[in-house]
Design a protein around this motif. Structure first.
Motif, PDB file in Angstrom:
ATOM      1  N   PRO A 151     -59.557  38.512 -15.030  1.00  0.00           N
ATOM      2  CA  PRO A 151     -59.391  39.386 -13.870  1.00  0.00           C
ATOM      3  C   PRO A 151     -58.203  38.949 -13.009  1.00  0.00           C
ATOM      4  O   PRO A 151     -58.088  37.773 -12.658  1.00  0.00           O
ATOM      5  CB  PRO A 151     -60.719  39.236 -13.117  1.00  0.00           C
ATOM      6  CG  PRO A 151     -61.698  38.857 -14.176  1.00  0.00           C
ATOM      7  CD  PRO A 151     -60.933  37.971 -15.123  1.00  0.00           C
ATOM      8  N   THR A 152     -57.331  39.887 -12.713  1.00  0.00           N
ATOM      9  CA  THR A 152     -56.106  39.566 -11.975  1.00  0.00           C
ATOM     10  C   THR A 152     -56.403  38.893 -10.636  1.00  0.00           C
ATOM     11  O   THR A 152     -55.763  37.904 -10.266  1.00  0.00           O
ATOM     12  CB  THR A 152     -55.284  40.844 -11.730  1.00  0.00           C
ATOM     13  OG1 THR A 152     -54.944  41.426 -12.993  1.00  0.00           O
ATOM     14  CG2 THR A 152     -54.016  40.538 -10.962  1.00  0.00           C
ATOM     15  N   LYS A 153     -57.360  39.431  -9.906  1.00  0.00           N
ATOM     16  CA  LYS A 153     -57.674  38.895  -8.579  1.00  0.00           C
ATOM     17  C   LYS A 153     -58.077  37.427  -8.660  1.00  0.00           C
ATOM     18  O   LYS A 153     -57.605  36.599  -7.867  1.00  0.00           O
ATOM     19  CB  LYS A 153     -58.790  39.718  -7.931  1.00  0.00           C
ATOM     20  CG  LYS A 153     -59.121  39.284  -6.519  1.00  0.00           C
ATOM     21  CD  LYS A 153     -60.191  40.185  -5.899  1.00  0.00           C
ATOM     22  CE  LYS A 153     -60.521  39.731  -4.479  1.00  0.00           C
ATOM     23  NZ  LYS A 153     -61.567  40.585  -3.858  1.00  0.00           N
ATOM     24  N   THR A 154     -58.938  37.088  -9.618  1.00  0.00           N
ATOM     25  CA  THR A 154     -59.386  35.701  -9.770  1.00  0.00           C
ATOM     26  C   THR A 154     -58.224  34.796 -10.154  1.00  0.00           C
ATOM     27  O   THR A 154     -58.055  33.700  -9.598  1.00  0.00           O
ATOM     28  CB  THR A 154     -60.487  35.605 -10.841  1.00  0.00           C
ATOM     29  OG1 THR A 154     -61.559  36.474 -10.503  1.00  0.00           O
ATOM     30  CG2 THR A 154     -61.002  34.180 -10.956  1.00  0.00           C
ATOM     31  N   TYR A 155     -57.415  35.250 -11.116  1.00  0.00           N
ATOM     32  CA  TYR A 155     -56.267  34.452 -11.567  1.00  0.00           C
ATOM     33  C   TYR A 155     -55.297  34.182 -10.411  1.00  0.00           C
ATOM     34  O   TYR A 155     -54.855  33.046 -10.205  1.00  0.00           O
ATOM     35  CB  TYR A 155     -55.554  35.174 -12.699  1.00  0.00           C
ATOM     36  CG  TYR A 155     -54.313  34.467 -13.198  1.00  0.00           C
ATOM     37  CD1 TYR A 155     -54.403  33.369 -14.049  1.00  0.00           C
ATOM     38  CD2 TYR A 155     -53.043  34.891 -12.809  1.00  0.00           C
ATOM     39  CE1 TYR A 155     -53.267  32.712 -14.493  1.00  0.00           C
ATOM     40  CE2 TYR A 155     -51.897  34.244 -13.256  1.00  0.00           C
ATOM     41  CZ  TYR A 155     -52.021  33.160 -14.095  1.00  0.00           C
ATOM     42  OH  TYR A 155     -50.879  32.518 -14.535  1.00  0.00           O
ATOM     43  N   GLU A 156     -54.975  35.224  -9.648  1.00  0.00           N
ATOM     44  CA  GLU A 156     -54.013  35.065  -8.555  1.00  0.00           C
ATOM     45  C   GLU A 156     -54.570  34.169  -7.453  1.00  0.00           C
ATOM     46  O   GLU A 156     -53.817  33.378  -6.854  1.00  0.00           O
ATOM     47  CB  GLU A 156     -53.631  36.439  -7.999  1.00  0.00           C
ATOM     48  CG  GLU A 156     -52.779  37.260  -8.954  1.00  0.00           C
ATOM     49  CD  GLU A 156     -52.398  38.623  -8.424  1.00  0.00           C
ATOM     50  OE1 GLU A 156     -51.497  39.250  -8.986  1.00  0.00           O
ATOM     51  OE2 GLU A 156     -53.025  39.064  -7.418  1.00  0.00           O
ATOM     52  N   GLU A 157     -55.860  34.273  -7.184  1.00  0.00           N
ATOM     53  CA  GLU A 157     -56.462  33.411  -6.156  1.00  0.00           C
ATOM     54  C   GLU A 157     -56.365  31.939  -6.544  1.00  0.00           C
ATOM     55  O   GLU A 157     -56.040  31.085  -5.715  1.00  0.00           O
ATOM     56  CB  GLU A 157     -57.932  33.798  -5.958  1.00  0.00           C
ATOM     57  CG  GLU A 157     -58.131  35.093  -5.188  1.00  0.00           C
ATOM     58  CD  GLU A 157     -59.598  35.469  -5.077  1.00  0.00           C
ATOM     59  OE1 GLU A 157     -60.429  34.823  -5.754  1.00  0.00           O
ATOM     60  OE2 GLU A 157     -59.903  36.417  -4.330  1.00  0.00           O
ATOM     61  N   ILE A 158     -56.630  31.654  -7.815  1.00  0.00           N
ATOM     62  CA  ILE A 158     -56.613  30.260  -8.283  1.00  0.00           C
ATOM     63  C   ILE A 158     -55.183  29.723  -8.360  1.00  0.00           C
ATOM     64  O   ILE A 158     -54.900  28.619  -7.877  1.00  0.00           O
ATOM     65  CB  ILE A 158     -57.321  30.154  -9.649  1.00  0.00           C
ATOM     66  CG1 ILE A 158     -58.827  30.356  -9.461  1.00  0.00           C
ATOM     67  CG2 ILE A 158     -57.029  28.808 -10.309  1.00  0.00           C
ATOM     68  CD1 ILE A 158     -59.610  30.415 -10.756  1.00  0.00           C
ATOM     69  N   ILE A 159     -54.286  30.491  -8.962  1.00  0.00           N
ATOM     70  CA  ILE A 159     -52.896  30.046  -9.107  1.00  0.00           C
ATOM     71  C   ILE A 159     -52.221  29.918  -7.744  1.00  0.00           C
ATOM     72  O   ILE A 159     -51.433  28.996  -7.497  1.00  0.00           O
ATOM     73  CB  ILE A 159     -52.102  31.019 -10.003  1.00  0.00           C
ATOM     74  CG1 ILE A 159     -52.698  31.062 -11.407  1.00  0.00           C
ATOM     75  CG2 ILE A 159     -50.626  30.618 -10.076  1.00  0.00           C
ATOM     76  CD1 ILE A 159     -52.698  29.747 -12.135  1.00  0.00           C
ATOM     77  N   GLY A 160     -52.541  30.859  -6.839  1.00  0.00           N
ATOM     78  CA  GLY A 160     -51.909  30.869  -5.517  1.00  0.00           C
ATOM     79  C   GLY A 160     -52.227  29.636  -4.689  1.00  0.00           C
ATOM     80  O   GLY A 160     -51.480  29.288  -3.773  1.00  0.00           O
ATOM     81  N   LYS A 161     -53.333  28.955  -5.015  1.00  0.00           N
ATOM     82  CA  LYS A 161     -53.726  27.761  -4.266  1.00  0.00           C
ATOM     83  C   LYS A 161     -53.290  26.467  -4.942  1.00  0.00           C
ATOM     84  O   LYS A 161     -53.550  25.382  -4.417  1.00  0.00           O
ATOM     85  CB  LYS A 161     -55.251  27.752  -4.088  1.00  0.00           C
ATOM     86  CG  LYS A 161     -55.776  28.900  -3.239  1.00  0.00           C
ATOM     87  CD  LYS A 161     -57.304  28.888  -3.196  1.00  0.00           C
ATOM     88  CE  LYS A 161     -57.850  30.057  -2.395  1.00  0.00           C
ATOM     89  NZ  LYS A 161     -59.335  30.085  -2.402  1.00  0.00           N
ATOM     90  N   ASN A 162     -52.654  26.586  -6.099  1.00  0.00           N
ATOM     91  CA  ASN A 162     -52.247  25.396  -6.857  1.00  0.00           C
ATOM     92  C   ASN A 162     -50.719  25.363  -6.924  1.00  0.00           C
ATOM     93  O   ASN A 162     -50.108  26.077  -7.719  1.00  0.00           O
ATOM     94  CB  ASN A 162     -52.853  25.447  -8.261  1.00  0.00           C
ATOM     95  CG  ASN A 162     -52.644  24.162  -9.039  1.00  0.00           C
ATOM     96  OD1 ASN A 162     -51.519  23.747  -9.265  1.00  0.00           O
ATOM     97  ND2 ASN A 162     -53.727  23.539  -9.459  1.00  0.00           N
ATOM     98  N   SER A 163     -50.110  24.526  -6.113  1.00  0.00           N
ATOM     99  CA  SER A 163     -48.652  24.537  -5.977  1.00  0.00           C
ATOM    100  C   SER A 163     -47.939  24.190  -7.283  1.00  0.00           C
ATOM    101  O   SER A 163     -46.914  24.796  -7.622  1.00  0.00           O
ATOM    102  CB  SER A 163     -48.203  23.577  -4.870  1.00  0.00           C
ATOM    103  OG  SER A 163     -48.635  22.255  -5.141  1.00  0.00           O
ATOM    104  N   SER A 164     -48.476  23.236  -8.046  1.00  0.00           N
ATOM    105  CA  SER A 164     -47.817  22.830  -9.293  1.00  0.00           C
ATOM    106  C   SER A 164     -47.825  23.960 -10.324  1.00  0.00           C
ATOM    107  O   SER A 164     -46.812  24.250 -10.967  1.00  0.00           O
ATOM    108  CB  SER A 164     -48.494  21.590  -9.876  1.00  0.00           C
ATOM    109  OG  SER A 164     -48.357  20.484  -9.021  1.00  0.00           O
ATOM    110  N   GLN A 165     -48.992  24.612 -10.466  1.00  0.00           N
ATOM    111  CA  GLN A 165     -49.086  25.709 -11.428  1.00  0.00           C
ATOM    112  C   GLN A 165     -48.266  26.906 -10.964  1.00  0.00           C
ATOM    113  O   GLN A 165     -47.667  27.622 -11.769  1.00  0.00           O
ATOM    114  CB  GLN A 165     -50.539  26.117 -11.617  1.00  0.00           C
ATOM    115  CG  GLN A 165     -50.810  26.863 -12.916  1.00  0.00           C
ATOM    116  CD  GLN A 165     -50.683  25.977 -14.151  1.00  0.00           C
ATOM    117  OE1 GLN A 165     -51.393  24.998 -14.294  1.00  0.00           O
ATOM    118  NE2 GLN A 165     -49.766  26.327 -15.035  1.00  0.00           N
TER     119      GLN A 165
END
Length: 218
Positions: free
Chosen positions: A108-122
């Motif tokens: 799910p796009t929303k879940t992916y963006e929420e997780i990636i958006g909080k991880n600066s390295s990724q």
């Protein structure tokens, strides 16, 4: 197909995520098998998912309103798609087709963006990947404006070499382990099949490439 551990830090696309985030992604993802030629999405479809390609090859394509220019790319396994439009677009910008039989993970796009958006390295890695995609597309657009079809075909082959090529040791020959048709080379190069075939035959004669049963080696 079980989704257990379909997503893990062993893959570059998720290597900086925490165990908690990996678990969260695995809890919501779906695994699907698509046959060659099946369409995953069209331009204008709601961008509900990002896709992690587990096996096979995907073709991404964008055709302009006049049907006279085609932006064609191939994506190899262990890659997230599409990377263009993340955090901004509500709809897909490109079409996506299974170029071979594929196994793919839908996130799910929303879940992916929420997780990636909080991880600066990724997130930095994602931005770098987007930058590389844009550089290659700029090169393709520049070459598409050249009247010499030879260089347009060579540019397409160079991008396939970069995106799909795998080094074979110990001989150090780079092969593309997926069949690529001359028609798709022509389409991506903005030329005819006959012209693309002629350029490929010339490169084979000059011993710069090999092309056997739709498989390239460099």
């Amino acid at each position: 197909m079980s989704v257990e551990k379909e997503i893990s830090t062993q893959y570059r696309e998720f290597q900086y995520l925490s165990a908690q985030d990996i678990t969260k992604l695995n809890d919501v993802c779906l695994v699907r098998h698509y046959k060659k030629g099946q369409v995953l999405f069209y331009p204008g479809d709601e961008r509900n998912h990002v896709f992690f390609l587990k096996s096979g090859v995907i073709r991404l394509e964008k055709i302009d309103n006049t049907d006279s220019f085609s932006c064609l790319d191939f994506v190899k396994p262990k890659t997230i798609i599409p990377k263009i439009g993340l955090f901004s677009d509500a709809k897909y910008f490109l079409s996506c087709v299974a170029y071979s039989d594929i196994d793919i993970v839908l996130i799910p796009t929303k879940t992916y963006e929420e997780i990636i958006g909080k991880n600066s390295s990724q997130l930095i890695q994602l931005v770098n990947d987007q930058s590389e995609i844009m550089k290659l597309q700029i090169i393709k657009v520049q070459k598409s404006n050249m009247s010499n079809s030879y260089y347009r075909v060579v540019t397409t082959l160079a991008i396939i070499f970069k995106n799909l090529g795998e080094v074979q040791y110990p001989i150090k020959i780079v092969t593309v382990p997926y069949p690529i048709t001359i028609s798709d080379i022509a389409k991506s190069s903005g030329t005819t099949r006959e012209t693309a075939s002629g350029v490929i035959k010339q490169l084979i004669k000059e011993k710069k490439i090999k092309y056997n049963r739709k498989y390239f080696s460099f």
